[in-house]
Design a protein around this motif. Structure first.
Motif, PDB file in Angstrom:
ATOM      1  N   CYS A   1      -4.066   9.481  13.435  1.00 14.27           N
ATOM      2  CA  CYS A   1      -4.967   8.846  14.401  1.00 14.27           C
ATOM      3  C   CYS A   1      -4.184   8.313  15.595  1.00 14.27           C
TER       4      CYS A   1
ATOM      5  N   LYS B   1       1.553   3.341  -2.248  1.00 17.84           N
ATOM      6  CA  LYS B   1       1.022   4.463  -3.010  1.00 17.84           C
ATOM      7  C   LYS B   1      -0.128   5.177  -2.295  1.00 17.84           C
ATOM      8  N   ARG B   2      -0.640   4.553  -1.235  1.00 21.70           N
ATOM      9  CA  ARG B   2      -1.764   5.140  -0.505  1.00 21.70           C
ATOM     10  C   ARG B   2      -1.232   6.015   0.639  1.00 21.70           C
ATOM     11  N   LYS B   3      -0.688   7.158   0.256  1.00 29.61           N
ATOM     12  CA  LYS B   3      -0.061   8.048   1.239  1.00 29.61           C
ATOM     13  C   LYS B   3      -1.079   8.642   2.207  1.00 29.61           C
ATOM     14  N   ILE B   4      -2.270   8.920   1.718  1.00 27.36           N
ATOM     15  CA  ILE B   4      -3.307   9.515   2.571  1.00 27.36           C
ATOM     16  C   ILE B   4      -3.715   8.535   3.670  1.00 27.36           C
ATOM     17  N   LEU B   5      -3.763   7.247   3.312  1.00 29.50           N
ATOM     18  CA  LEU B   5      -4.112   6.228   4.297  1.00 29.50           C
ATOM     19  C   LEU B   5      -3.089   6.195   5.417  1.00 29.50           C
TER      20      LEU B   5
ATOM     21  N   HIS C   1       0.811  -1.213   0.000  1.00 30.30           N
ATOM     22  CA  HIS C   1       0.000   0.000   0.000  1.00 30.30           C
ATOM     23  C   HIS C   1       0.850   1.272   0.000  1.00 30.30           C
TER      24      HIS C   1
ATOM     25  N   CYS D   1      -1.214   7.489  10.943  1.00 31.46           N
ATOM     26  CA  CYS D   1      -0.246   8.138  11.844  1.00 31.46           C
ATOM     27  C   CYS D   1      -0.906   9.244  12.662  1.00 31.46           C
TER      28      CYS D   1
ATOM     29  N   PHE E   1      -0.915   8.516   6.239  1.00 25.08           N
ATOM     30  CA  PHE E   1      -0.945   9.787   6.962  1.00 25.08           C
ATOM     31  C   PHE E   1      -2.091   9.805   7.970  1.00 25.08           C
ATOM     32  N   SER E   2      -3.247   9.304   7.551  1.00 24.56           N
ATOM     33  CA  SER E   2      -4.413   9.257   8.448  1.00 24.56           C
ATOM     34  C   SER E   2      -4.164   8.318   9.627  1.00 24.56           C
TER      35      SER E   2
END
Length: 411
Positions: free
Chosen positions: A96, A85-89, A83, A94, A91-92
């Motif tokens: 949280c 490529k899923r930087k937003i995931l 995963h 971390c 980031f979310s």
């Protein structure tokens, strides 16, 4: 713990097959290569290894001339690669984690248990008004000092224990001190009388007794002192120690019970129940929802429900539920006989509650009468019960010191 480590560092799932699989397993054992969940299959074996052991495994398989087939890869390193490529995931996740870590440093819930004389709301108001409120940093909370304040400011609290559990401050109180009570002070203490009466039984486990069976004592009198005196041959004090006083004291006490009920009253016949969310809160901030106009003849109860992780990790988010009950009032008038029977049952329930708490009812005599528009009962209750409360050690008076000083007649 091993499962957590395997998840963090990663693990690989292989199948080995060939004519020399047993030799391969012997080589793994000789080289201390750990294989787990090793199972035989139709054409070989399957097993898990650590991600870091892959190169050694490949070398041993080549030496034994067997075939290795990768069946799967599990754990955090492979999850991150899959995963990436899923930087937003990430980031979310971390964000949280940091949020939960920061919230865990604060106090978000206060609970009270064990009280009978004092209600939970009384103790909560005392703590929040004078010491700690929701949102206080946990390192600022001194549980030992709070225990001392509760015992000193409330006459009926014999024992108090405060503890931080996750993001919750739990306060447990007990209004009767007996041998089954686990004393919570970490420092030396006295045991003093929390009621007035006559001592009928006394068993001292540690400390210096200052009263004996048959003595009449008043509330606040020191029963067992935490001071220990050591004397020389000429009866002069050579050393003084401070310890936790411990023991069981049973006292005969007298109590006056008063209760009254109106001659005319309304009985509530419940006709319906409805639940609704009253407000949403975050920490000390509250957001109220529009509320309908309250109708007549309605009972209203509110319950606070906090969001939590597990049993004790409370979060500063929750709702307040409002439960309304519509009822139909029905007027009733009590006769003298009905009123006395009702008051007698209430007195019996009170005595049963005392007996359940460990008191022995020796005598009870009630006087029933009608006054104005009410029926009253006044009862004299004599009971034997365990008494005593913990208090910080106080210096003995000269009279008390003289009482415990040894004499030649005692030798």
């Amino acid at each position: 713990m091993l499962k957590i480590l395997h998840f963090i560092f990663g693990r690989m799932y292989f199948q080995v097959k060939g004519y020399q699989t047993e030799r391969f397993l012997n080589l793994c054992a000789k080289n201390h290569l750990v294989l787990w969940e090793l199972k035989p299959v139709s054409d070989g074996y399957v097993f898990f290894i650590r991600r870091s052991s892959y190169q050694m495994l490949e070398a041993l398989a080549e030496k034994a001339n067997v075939d290795l087939a990768l069946q799967g890869q599990k754990g955090l390193p492979y999850f991150l690669i899959e995963h990436k490529k899923r930087k937003i995931l990430f980031f979310s996740m971390c964000l949280c984690g940091l949020m939960i870590l920061s919230l865990s440093q604060f106090l978000w819930e206060i609970t009270v248990s064990g009280g009978e004389v004092y209600s939970e709301s009384d103790i909560l108001k005392y703590v929040t008004d004078n010491y700690y409120h929701i949102g206080t940093l946990k390192y600022q909370i001194d549980c030992d000092a709070l225990e001392d304040h509760l015992r000193e400011d409330y006459a009926e609290i014999a024992w108090a224990s405060c503890s931080i559990q996750g993001t919750r401050l739990h306060i447990e109180i007990k209004e009767t001190l007996d041998r089954k009570t686990k004393q919570n002070p970490k420092k030396p203490c006295d045991i003093v009388a929390n009621k007035s009466g006559i001592i009928t039984k006394m068993a001292v486990k540690s400390g210096t007794p200052l009263v004996s069976v048959g003595d009449s004592v008043k509330r606040g009198t020191t029963l067992i002192s935490g001071l220990i005196y050591y004397y020389s041959d000429d009866f002069t004090v050579t050393q003084t120690d401070k310890i936790k006083a411990d023991g069981e004291i049973v006292m005969r006490t007298k109590e006056v019970y008063n209760n009254s009920i109106p001659m005319e009253y309304y009985e509530k016949l419940i006709t319906g129940k409805k639940k609704s969310i009253k407000n949403l809160y975050f920490g000390q901030y509250q957001f109220d929802f529009p509320e309908k106009k309250r109708q007549d003849h309605t009972n209203v109860m509110t319950k606070r429900r906090s969001l939590k992780i597990g049993k004790s990790f409370y979060l500063p988010i929750g709702i307040t539920m409002q439960i309304t009950e519509r009822y139909k009032p029905k007027k009733k008038i009590l006769t003298k006989k009905e009123a006395q029977l009702k008051l007698k049952k209430q007195l019996e329930r009170y005595l049963m509650k005392k007996a359940k708490a460990g008191a022995k009812i020796v005598h009870c005599e009630g006087n029933y009468k009608k006054k104005n528009n009410r029926y009253e009962v006044k009862a004299s209750i004599i009971k034997e019960e365990s008494v005593g409360k913990i208090r910080n050690i106080k210096k003995l008076t000269k009279k008390q010191e003289k009482m415990i000083t040894p004499t030649t007649a005692q030798q």
